[in-house]
Design a protein around this motif. Structure first.
Motif, short mmCIF file in Angstrom:
data_model
loop_
_atom_site.label_atom_id
_atom_site.label_comp_id
_atom_site.label_asym_id
_atom_site.label_seq_id
_atom_site.Cartn_x
_atom_site.Cartn_y
_atom_site.Cartn_z
N ALA A 299 8.04 -0.05 -1.22
CA ALA A 299 8.21 1.39 -1.47
C ALA A 299 9.44 1.81 -0.68
N PRO A 300 10.00 2.98 -0.96
CA PRO A 300 11.17 3.42 -0.20
C PRO A 300 10.84 3.59 1.28
N GLY A 301 11.68 3.02 2.14
CA GLY A 301 11.49 3.17 3.57
C GLY A 301 12.03 4.50 4.07
N LYS A 302 11.48 4.97 5.18
CA LYS A 302 11.92 6.23 5.77
C LYS A 302 12.63 5.97 7.10
N GLY A 303 13.42 6.94 7.53
CA GLY A 303 14.11 6.82 8.80
C GLY A 303 15.14 5.72 8.77
N ASP A 304 15.08 4.85 9.79
CA ASP A 304 16.10 3.80 9.90
C ASP A 304 15.66 2.48 9.26
N VAL A 305 14.59 2.50 8.46
CA VAL A 305 14.16 1.29 7.77
C VAL A 305 15.16 0.99 6.66
N PRO A 306 15.80 -0.20 6.66
CA PRO A 306 16.78 -0.52 5.62
C PRO A 306 16.15 -0.59 4.23
N ASN A 307 16.77 0.07 3.26
CA ASN A 307 16.34 -0.03 1.86
C ASN A 307 17.22 -1.09 1.18
N ILE A 308 16.59 -2.19 0.74
CA ILE A 308 17.33 -3.32 0.23
C ILE A 308 17.14 -3.46 -1.28
N VAL A 309 18.25 -3.55 -1.99
CA VAL A 309 18.25 -3.85 -3.42
C VAL A 309 18.89 -5.22 -3.57
N ASP B 234 17.77 -10.78 12.74
CA ASP B 234 16.67 -10.38 13.63
C ASP B 234 15.92 -9.15 13.14
N GLU B 235 16.26 -8.65 11.94
CA GLU B 235 15.56 -7.48 11.39
C GLU B 235 14.15 -7.87 10.99
N GLN B 236 13.17 -7.19 11.53
CA GLN B 236 11.77 -7.53 11.26
C GLN B 236 11.12 -6.62 10.23
N ILE B 237 11.71 -5.46 9.98
CA ILE B 237 11.10 -4.49 9.07
C ILE B 237 12.14 -4.01 8.07
N LEU B 238 11.82 -4.12 6.80
CA LEU B 238 12.73 -3.63 5.77
C LEU B 238 11.95 -3.21 4.53
N SER B 239 12.64 -2.47 3.66
CA SER B 239 12.03 -1.94 2.44
C SER B 239 12.78 -2.46 1.22
N CYS B 240 12.05 -2.63 0.13
CA CYS B 240 12.68 -3.01 -1.15
C CYS B 240 12.96 -1.78 -2.01
N ALA B 241 12.95 -0.60 -1.39
CA ALA B 241 13.19 0.66 -2.11
C ALA B 241 12.20 0.82 -3.25
N SER B 242 12.56 1.60 -4.26
CA SER B 242 11.65 1.85 -5.39
C SER B 242 12.10 1.08 -6.62
N CYS B 243 11.24 1.04 -7.62
CA CYS B 243 11.60 0.38 -8.88
C CYS B 243 12.80 1.05 -9.53
N THR B 244 12.85 2.38 -9.46
CA THR B 244 13.96 3.11 -10.08
C THR B 244 15.26 2.90 -9.33
N THR C 101 0.82 -1.22 0.00
CA THR C 101 0.00 0.00 0.00
C THR C 101 0.85 1.26 0.00
N GLY C 102 2.02 1.22 0.63
CA GLY C 102 2.85 2.41 0.76
C GLY C 102 2.30 3.42 1.75
N LYS C 103 1.26 3.03 2.47
CA LYS C 103 0.62 3.96 3.42
C LYS C 103 1.52 4.22 4.62
N TRP C 104 2.23 3.17 5.05
CA TRP C 104 3.17 3.30 6.17
C TRP C 104 4.58 3.06 5.65
N ARG C 105 5.50 3.98 5.96
CA ARG C 105 6.85 3.85 5.42
C ARG C 105 7.94 3.92 6.48
N ASP C 106 7.58 4.28 7.70
CA ASP C 106 8.59 4.33 8.76
C ASP C 106 8.42 3.14 9.69
N ARG C 107 9.37 2.97 10.58
CA ARG C 107 9.36 1.80 11.46
C ARG C 107 8.13 1.78 12.36
#
Length: 481
Positions: free
Chosen positions: A259-269, A280-290, A235-241
């Motif tokens: 979607a791109p994560g904000k704050g200390d959420v890791p952006n993973i490519v 033990d990381e429970q929250i991460l982001s796949c960043a954006s398509c670009t 959804t991209g509605k929530w982007r921070d931890r």
């Protein structure tokens, strides 16, 4: 016999061989969790023509067509081995065998090349890992297709549920219909049925519960038999931890944001920094398509030439956050009709590079133009390098990266002289280097990178989920790091 007769006879012979490959590939996948690849392209569940086209495509990157007559002996050799869960690339086996001068038989060479996946070395088959999709829009439905496609052995990722807001009468029927038919990506490969009474979509035998909820806090996934699941928020509605932590409900172990994560959420490519994910990381982001499109080739160029600074201009297909016709929009310009205009907008991809490539010291700026096509975008990456080079050197280097490097699943390469955006619909790579458009002048290099911002990105998301779930199996033969 005429040339035409020779060509047709050759085609029929190759067609017969490709047909005989299908049951071997399928059996390896179902019984041993072995995915057979050809230059990083999966051959599982592919038709005869698809297998032949994949072999022919090798000529664009390797310079010569790869024939099924060359790869079939390696496939047969694999069926005789005590293989464990793995991915095995027939294209790499054939290429490396040609270069090997020890006089080994195909069987001996294959056994040696995949020794890490056989006998005492093979890893155990993983237990199925539950996956939940929160949101069922463009990315959610494509991720669903991929998860269903990859469920063949029953020991990988298992899509158990999707969570959506209630949409009124026949909601589940309409959502199933959108999964079944797609205006861009075509028909779903398989069968889909709907059980309205139990609120379940059954796709290729996978029972997927449709859960209706207005927010994450109202769902207890354990009541549906879901345990230790990975939840993918589309959804991209929530982007921070703090916001994404709302998903950590009973039954959910990890949250992956598309979607791109904000704050200390890791952006993973995937392919670049997925190995930095802490267990033990429970929250991460796949960043954006670009970001996924530009970071792998940016890393490749920095590794070889050094990058002092760069600018990325993305020419991006329109998306659902734009208006179909002119109307109010909270963002500048995006209120103007998407299918009728080129729309200048911003991109966060350049700033996101720092999260995925923290060792890159170069300053990367970026901007974007949305254009009236429904899918596939192009990123123009303009780089100042640390040393001078030539077009030929960069061309050959990127081609080799796409074939043999650890980034070969992320970076593709095309030499097609008349390639256009629609040719890359359905590409599973994060980006495709357009060799014909490549420009190099001294220490300046300009890369033109096509990417399917829907499907290619969804493939990257699934790769990250496979990695954190423990069902991303090693690839053989191993490539140089």
């Amino acid at each position: 016999m005429t040339v035409n007769d020779d060509s047709f006879t050759n085609w029929k012979n190759r067609e017969e061989i490709a047909e005989s490959m299908i049951p071997l590939i399928g059996k390896l996948h179902r019984e041993r969790d072995v995915t057979v690849l050809l230059h990083s392209r999966s051959l599982v569940n592919k038709s005869v023509v698809s297998i032949l086209k994949t072999h022919r495509f090798a000529r664009q990157i390797a310079g010569a067509e790869l024939s099924v007559t060359e790869t079939m002996p390696f496939l047969k050799a694999l069926t005789t081995l005590d293989l464990g869960p793995s991915q095995i690339d027939l294209g790499m086996l054939a290429t490396m065998y040609k270069a090997d001068e020890r006089g080994l038989s195909v069987e001996e060479f294959t056994a040696e090349a995949v020794a890490g996946a056989t006998g005492a070395n093979k890893i155990d088959r993983r237990e199925p890992r539950d996956v939940v999709l929160y949101g069922f829009g463009r990315i959610g439905r494509l991720v669903a297709r991929l998860l269903i496609e990859k469920a063949g052995s029953g020991n990988g990722l298992r899509l158990r549920a999707i969570v959506v807001r209630g949409g009124g009468a026949q909601d589940i029927v309409k959502r199933a219909s959108l999964l079944r038919r797609d205006s861009i990506h075509g028909q779903f490969q398989g069968t889909i049925t709907v059980d309205e009474d139990s609120s379940t979509i059954v796709a290729n035998g996978n029972a997927i519960k449709v859960i209706y909820a207005d927010d994450p806090s109202s769902v207890d996934y354990t009541q549906y038999g879901i345990r230790d699941a990975i939840l993918i928020d589309n959804t991209g509605k929530w982007r921070d931890r703090e916001g994404l932590s709302e998903h950590l409900r009973p039954g959910i172990d990890k949250v992956v944001l598309t979607a791109p994560g904000k704050g200390d959420v890791p952006n993973i490519v995937h392919g670049v920094n997925h190995d930095t994910i802490k267990p033990d990381e429970q929250i991460l982001s796949c960043a954006s398509c670009t970001t996924n499109a530009i970071v792998p080739p940016l890393k490749a160029m920095d590794d070889e030439y050094g990058v002092l600074r760069g600018h990325v201009e993305t020419v991006h297909s329109f998306t659902n956050d734009q208006n179909l016709l002119d109307n109010y929009h909270k963002a500048e310009r995006r209120g103007r009709s998407a299918p009728l205009n080129m729309v200048i907008t911003e991109t966060g991809a350049a700033s996101a590079v720092a999260k995925a490539l923290p060792d890159l010291k170069a300053k990367i700026s970026g901007s974007s133009i949305r254009v009236p096509v429904p899918d596939v975008s192009i990123a123009i990456l303009n780089l100042q390098l640390a040393r001078e080079t030539t077009r030929e050197e960069v061309h050959d280097y990127l081609r080799e990266v796409s074939l043999t490097s650890p980034l070969k699943r992320q970076i593709d390469f095309t030499t097609a002289p008349d390639a256009v955006s629609s040719d890359f619909i359905g590409s599973r790579h994060a980006s495709i280097v357009d060799a014909g458009a490549l420009k190099v002048d001294g220490d300046n290099a300009i890369l033109y990178l096509w990417y399917d911002n829907e499907f290619g990105y969804s493939c990257q998301v699934v790769r990250v989920v496979q990695h954190v779930s423990g069902v991303e199996y090693p690839t053989y033969p191993a490539t140089a790091v």
